[in-house]
Design a protein around this motif. Structure first.
Motif, PDB file in Angstrom:
ATOM      1  N   ASP A  69      -1.833 -11.735  -4.925  1.00  0.00           N
ATOM      2  CA  ASP A  69      -2.630 -12.949  -4.797  1.00  0.00           C
ATOM      3  C   ASP A  69      -1.995 -14.089  -5.610  1.00  0.00           C
ATOM      4  O   ASP A  69      -1.024 -13.870  -6.351  1.00  0.00           O
ATOM      5  N   PRO A  70      -2.509 -15.325  -5.472  1.00  0.00           N
ATOM      6  CA  PRO A  70      -1.899 -16.468  -6.170  1.00  0.00           C
ATOM      7  C   PRO A  70      -1.874 -16.340  -7.693  1.00  0.00           C
ATOM      8  O   PRO A  70      -1.131 -17.050  -8.359  1.00  0.00           O
ATOM      9  N   ARG A  71      -2.692 -15.431  -8.229  1.00  0.00           N
ATOM     10  CA  ARG A  71      -2.703 -15.242  -9.677  1.00  0.00           C
ATOM     11  C   ARG A  71      -1.803 -14.084 -10.124  1.00  0.00           C
ATOM     12  O   ARG A  71      -1.841 -13.668 -11.276  1.00  0.00           O
ATOM     13  N   GLY A  72      -1.044 -13.558  -9.190  1.00  0.00           N
ATOM     14  CA  GLY A  72      -0.109 -12.504  -9.533  1.00  0.00           C
ATOM     15  C   GLY A  72      -0.698 -11.113  -9.569  1.00  0.00           C
ATOM     16  O   GLY A  72      -0.039 -10.160 -10.003  1.00  0.00           O
ATOM     17  N   LYS A  73      -1.922 -10.944  -9.102  1.00  0.00           N
ATOM     18  CA  LYS A  73      -2.577  -9.646  -9.096  1.00  0.00           C
ATOM     19  C   LYS A  73      -2.343  -8.945  -7.755  1.00  0.00           C
ATOM     20  O   LYS A  73      -2.453  -9.565  -6.685  1.00  0.00           O
ATOM     21  N   ASP A  74      -2.034  -7.672  -7.810  1.00  0.00           N
ATOM     22  CA  ASP A  74      -1.842  -6.892  -6.588  1.00  0.00           C
ATOM     23  C   ASP A  74      -3.182  -6.597  -5.917  1.00  0.00           C
ATOM     24  O   ASP A  74      -4.199  -6.397  -6.583  1.00  0.00           O
ATOM     25  N   TYR A  75      -3.146  -6.591  -4.597  1.00  0.00           N
ATOM     26  CA  TYR A  75      -4.297  -6.113  -3.840  1.00  0.00           C
ATOM     27  C   TYR A  75      -3.783  -5.402  -2.594  1.00  0.00           C
ATOM     28  O   TYR A  75      -2.598  -5.471  -2.263  1.00  0.00           O
ATOM     29  N   TYR A  76      -4.671  -4.686  -1.927  1.00  0.00           N
ATOM     30  CA  TYR A  76      -4.279  -3.869  -0.781  1.00  0.00           C
ATOM     31  C   TYR A  76      -5.130  -4.229   0.427  1.00  0.00           C
ATOM     32  O   TYR A  76      -6.331  -4.469   0.313  1.00  0.00           O
ATOM     33  N   TRP A  77      -4.475  -4.251   1.582  1.00  0.00           N
ATOM     34  CA  TRP A  77      -5.159  -4.570   2.835  1.00  0.00           C
ATOM     35  C   TRP A  77      -5.012  -3.361   3.769  1.00  0.00           C
ATOM     36  O   TRP A  77      -3.906  -2.922   4.060  1.00  0.00           O
ATOM     37  N   LEU A  78      -6.171  -2.829   4.190  1.00  0.00           N
ATOM     38  CA  LEU A  78      -6.156  -1.664   5.064  1.00  0.00           C
ATOM     39  C   LEU A  78      -5.652  -2.060   6.444  1.00  0.00           C
ATOM     40  O   LEU A  78      -6.206  -2.946   7.086  1.00  0.00           O
ATOM     41  N   ALA A  79      -4.602  -1.414   6.883  1.00  0.00           N
ATOM     42  CA  ALA A  79      -4.030  -1.713   8.202  1.00  0.00           C
ATOM     43  C   ALA A  79      -3.525  -0.389   8.784  1.00  0.00           C
ATOM     44  O   ALA A  79      -4.266   0.565   8.891  1.00  0.00           O
TER      45      ALA A  79
END
Length: 253
Positions: free
Chosen positions: A196-206
């Motif tokens: 994300d724009p703040r440098g934090k990782d996130y995950y998107w289910l695909a």
């Protein structure tokens, strides 16, 4: 017939409108459905907040309909326990946009709404069209209406539901109906890792669907080959054939 209709795409979805339009020709229809899309909620029920119910008049004056701020299972449970004066003859969940095949039924809100009805001992159908794009629901709704007429005088299997998947094909290209079992449908590369724009990782289910197209008695094979698939499902997950083996272990804890 008294028919209760629900879904997981939400009460304003095209599929439920097409279904109700057809079912009004064969019986008294009641609708209790989520107020918004609740796909992939499986058999979740709401326990930690109140369920809000609003009466709506969107299917015509002859159809009593409610929208609920809950899951598909909430909707059916609430309808059967609180909203309907007497049990319906049949519960139909759908028509869902997108297939509910193989192992996907575990996650499906559409199928779970029908399972909830079968827990109450009421005959139930889950209905889906095997496409997400440019779906035309007129023919699938006709299929479900005809199936209802066909089974109304039959002895419906106890504690069971029928999971119906219909190919997204013109009526003249449908090859027929197959009675099937749940096929194999898995996913690979399920999660996309992003930042994300703040440098934090996130995950998107695909993920990419991987299907077994060699099993010619499965719902997956039927849909890919132009057949309407009818799969009987029940909610008893017991694997009876290994019970004797487990007893032979003489487990003593």
């Amino acid at each position: 017939m008294k028919i209760l209709v629900s879904n997981d795409d939400g009460i304003y979805a095209e599929g439920i409108f097409a279904l109700v339009k057809e079912l009004k020709n064969i019986g008294k229809v009641f609708v209790v459905a989520p107020d918004r899309e609740r796909s992939a909620t499986a058999h979740a029920i709401t326990m930690h907040k109140p369920l809000r119910v609003d009466k709506v008049e969107i299917f015509g004056s002859e159809v009593t309909s409610f929208k609920v701020n809950g899951t598909p299972s909430d909707c059916v449970k609430l309808a059967l326990d609180a909203l309907l004066k007497e049990p319906p003859d049949l519960v139909i969940s759908g028509i869902n946009k997108g297939p509910n095949l193989g192992t996907d039924v575990i996650y499906s809100g559409t199928v779970s709404a029908a399972i909830e009805a079968s827990i109450y001992g009421i005959p139930a159908i889950a209905a889906s069209v095997a496409s997400y794009e440019d779906v035309i629901f007129d023919y699938p709704a006709e299929v479900i209406r005809k199936l209802c007429e066909y089974i109304k005088d039959k002895e419906f299997p106890k504690d069971s539901l029928l999971n119906i998947n219909i190919p997204a094909l013109p009526k003249e290209k449908i090859k027929g109906v197959m009675i099937t079992h749940l096929g194999t449908r898995k996913y690979k590369n399920c999660f996309h890792k992003r930042c994300d724009p703040r440098g934090k990782d996130y995950y998107w289910l695909a993920g990419e669907v991987v299907e077994d197209l060699m099993d010619e008695d499965s719902d997956v094979w039927a849909i890919h080959n132009g057949y309407i698939s009818i799969t009987p499902i029940h909610f008893d997950l017991t694997k009876y054939e290994i019970m004797d083996m487990l007893k032979s272990w003489k487990i003593n804890l």
